[in-house]
Design an enzyme around this catalytic site. Structure first.
Site, PDB file in Angstrom:
ATOM      1  N   TYR A 156     -55.566 -37.811 -19.219  1.00 42.01           N
ATOM      2  CA  TYR A 156     -54.602 -37.275 -18.246  1.00 42.01           C
ATOM      3  C   TYR A 156     -55.307 -36.340 -17.259  1.00 42.01           C
ATOM      4  CZ  TYR A 156     -50.625 -34.703 -16.337  1.00 42.01           C
ATOM      5  OH  TYR A 156     -49.706 -34.119 -15.490  1.00 42.01           O
ATOM      6  N   LYS A 160     -55.901 -36.759 -13.142  1.00 37.15           N
ATOM      7  CA  LYS A 160     -55.384 -35.792 -12.169  1.00 37.15           C
ATOM      8  C   LYS A 160     -56.511 -35.179 -11.336  1.00 37.15           C
ATOM      9  CE  LYS A 160     -51.054 -36.348 -12.890  1.00 37.15           C
ATOM     10  NZ  LYS A 160     -50.167 -36.764 -11.798  1.00 37.15           N
TER      11      LYS A 160
HETATM   12  N1  LIG Z   1     -44.256 -31.327 -16.104  1.00 36.23           N
HETATM   13  C1  LIG Z   1     -45.445 -30.746 -16.038  1.00 36.23           C
HETATM   14  O1  LIG Z   1     -45.768 -29.795 -16.762  1.00 36.23           O
HETATM   15  C2  LIG Z   1     -46.462 -31.224 -15.045  1.00 36.23           C
HETATM   16  C3  LIG Z   1     -47.592 -30.419 -14.826  1.00 36.23           C
HETATM   17  C4  LIG Z   1     -48.546 -30.849 -13.915  1.00 36.23           C
HETATM   18  C5  LIG Z   1     -48.361 -32.017 -13.235  1.00 36.23           C
HETATM   19  N2  LIG Z   1     -47.252 -32.778 -13.463  1.00 36.23           N
HETATM   20  C6  LIG Z   1     -47.113 -34.026 -12.711  1.00 36.23           C
HETATM   21  O2  LIG Z   1     -45.870 -34.023 -12.025  1.00 36.23           O
HETATM   22  C7  LIG Z   1     -45.394 -35.356 -11.921  1.00 36.23           C
HETATM   23  C8  LIG Z   1     -44.003 -35.457 -12.500  1.00 36.23           C
HETATM   24  O3  LIG Z   1     -44.032 -35.018 -13.854  1.00 36.23           O
HETATM   25  P1  LIG Z   1     -42.715 -34.841 -14.720  1.00 36.23           P
HETATM   26  O4  LIG Z   1     -42.994 -33.755 -15.672  1.00 36.23           O
HETATM   27  O5  LIG Z   1     -41.535 -34.783 -13.829  1.00 36.23           O
HETATM   28  O6  LIG Z   1     -42.745 -36.231 -15.526  1.00 36.23           O
HETATM   29  P2  LIG Z   1     -41.567 -37.101 -16.125  1.00 36.23           P
HETATM   30  O7  LIG Z   1     -42.166 -37.912 -17.229  1.00 36.23           O
HETATM   31  O8  LIG Z   1     -40.368 -36.256 -16.457  1.00 36.23           O
HETATM   32  O9  LIG Z   1     -41.179 -38.053 -14.915  1.00 36.23           O
HETATM   33  C9  LIG Z   1     -42.099 -39.011 -14.469  1.00 36.23           C
HETATM   34  C10 LIG Z   1     -41.334 -40.155 -13.832  1.00 36.23           C
HETATM   35  O10 LIG Z   1     -42.308 -41.135 -13.424  1.00 36.23           O
HETATM   36  C11 LIG Z   1     -41.842 -42.415 -13.796  1.00 36.23           C
HETATM   37  N3  LIG Z   1     -42.942 -43.347 -14.000  1.00 36.23           N
HETATM   38  C12 LIG Z   1     -43.839 -43.338 -15.020  1.00 36.23           C
HETATM   39  N4  LIG Z   1     -44.657 -44.389 -14.911  1.00 36.23           N
HETATM   40  C13 LIG Z   1     -44.277 -45.063 -13.799  1.00 36.23           C
HETATM   41  C14 LIG Z   1     -44.734 -46.250 -13.157  1.00 36.23           C
HETATM   42  N5  LIG Z   1     -45.744 -46.967 -13.675  1.00 36.23           N
HETATM   43  N6  LIG Z   1     -44.122 -46.654 -12.030  1.00 36.23           N
HETATM   44  C15 LIG Z   1     -43.069 -45.959 -11.518  1.00 36.23           C
HETATM   45  N7  LIG Z   1     -42.585 -44.840 -12.074  1.00 36.23           N
HETATM   46  C16 LIG Z   1     -43.191 -44.402 -13.207  1.00 36.23           C
HETATM   47  C17 LIG Z   1     -41.065 -42.182 -15.094  1.00 36.23           C
HETATM   48  O11 LIG Z   1     -40.169 -43.263 -15.372  1.00 36.23           O
HETATM   49  C18 LIG Z   1     -40.370 -40.856 -14.821  1.00 36.23           C
HETATM   50  O12 LIG Z   1     -39.112 -41.036 -14.227  1.00 36.23           O
HETATM   51  C19 LIG Z   1     -46.422 -36.235 -12.627  1.00 36.23           C
HETATM   52  O13 LIG Z   1     -47.361 -36.695 -11.694  1.00 36.23           O
HETATM   53  C20 LIG Z   1     -47.076 -35.253 -13.579  1.00 36.23           C
HETATM   54  O14 LIG Z   1     -48.373 -35.676 -13.957  1.00 36.23           O
HETATM   55  C21 LIG Z   1     -46.295 -32.403 -14.347  1.00 36.23           C
END
Ligand SMILES: NC(=O)c1ccc[n+]([C@@H]2O[C@H](COP(=O)([O-])OP(=O)(O)OC[C@H]3O[C@@H](n4cnc5c(N)ncnc54)[C@H](O)[C@@H]3O)[C@@H](O)[C@H]2O)c1
Length: 251
Positions: A156, A160
């Site tokens: 992961y 990123k």
């Molecule tokens: N939540 C955190 O702590 C955090 C921290 C740093 C970065 N991020 C990044 O923020 C973004 C959103 O994270 P989140 O926590 O809302 O995640 P989440 O898992 O709640 O939501 C992610 C969404 O992406 C969709 N998805 C996954 N694979 C997919 C694909 N192949 N095609 C289309 N859609 C797809 C999922 O169905 C889901 O609706 C991501 O890029 C994550 O890496 C999150």
């Protein structure tokens, strides 16, 4: 209405940060193309936007599949007559941490194909429409794990970090078309995607304790930076990464 009449494609808009961004963009005046793997979640995002008086199109697409994305961009163009903004938010974030020796090649490839290749393919699908517009805004969601290191999440964190290298390189290639390409790196944000990490004893407290601002980070905390980098206010800012984490990774 900082995004009035702009057409914004937001991937991973079915829940979490992507859904919060989709709703906020609609409130800021954008026509939203909400993209995710499956209905109903992404259809519900679009329904919520319409219920608030906004315009939205829900599209089912897997960001690791080029054909899906080309069709998504065609549908967005048919519905709204172009594309101005792309938020590359979709990713696999719900990962059970494990030592790097236990991460299989299949797991590594899966994370890379969605989290990194998905960003590449989405940009390729949307670029022709931005070029036609003579302007565009791309915001790629990275992660604080790139700056801090994240034991147990080698695939992961690597994906990123790749997003940041991709952002910097693409910004240099697309500046000539008045297209800006920036990243936003969230800290640990409370979403469904981190529910298994959150269930690990001590994780919630530790993430709050190491921040300068001592509270949980919510999806809404990311809106300001993402709207700014998608609006005309940031037209001369490109290739940058904005860390939104309440003050953990300082640089
Ligand atoms: N939540 C955190 O702590 C955090 C921290 C740093 C970065 N991020 C990044 O923020 C973004 C959103 O994270 P989140 O926590 O809302 O995640 P989440 O898992 O709640 O939501 C992610 C969404 O992406 C969709 N998805 C996954 N694979 C997919 C694909 N192949 N095609 C289309 N859609 C797809 C999922 O169905 C889901 O609706 C991501 O890029 C994550 O890496 C999150």
């Amino acid at each position: 209405m900082r995004l009035k009449d702009k057409v914004a494609v937001i991937t991973g808009a079915g829940r979490g940060i992507g859904k919060a961004v989709a709703l906020a963009f609609a409130d800021a005046g954008a026509n939203v193309v909400a993209v995710d793997l499956a209905f109903p979640p992404v259809e519900e995002t679009a329904d919520e936007i319409r219920a608030r008086g906004g315009r939205a199109l829900a599209v089912r697409a897997d960001v690791s599949k080029s054909d899906d994305l080309v069709k998504m961009a065609e549908a967005a163009n048919r519905e709204f007559g172009g594309i101005d903004i792309l938020i590359n938010n979709a990713a696999i974030a719900d990962i059970k941490p494990k030592p790097f020796l236990e991460v299989t090649e299949e797991e590594w490839d899966k994370i890379m194909s969605v989290n990194l290749k998905g960003v590449f393919l989405s940009c390729k699908a949307v670029f022709p429409y931005m070029k036609t517009r003579g302007k565009g805004k791309i915001v790629n969601i990275s992660s604080g794990t790139h700056f801090l290191g994240a034991p147990g999440l080698i695939h992961y964190a690597s994906s990123k970090g790749g997003v940041i290298g991709f952002t910097r390189t693409l910004s240099r290639e697309l500046g000539q078309f008045e297209i800006t390409v920036n990243s936003v790196a969230p800290g640990f944000t409370i979403t469904e995607g981190v529910s298994s990490l959150l269930a690990t004893p001590g994780v919630d407290e530790m993430t709050v304790a190491r921040r300068s601002i001592k509270r949980r980070q919510m999806p809404e905390d990311l809106i300001g930076a993402i709207v700014f980098l998608s609006s005309d206010e940031s037209d001369f800012i490109t290739g940058q990464t904005v860390v939104v984490d309440g003050g953990v990774a300082l640089h």
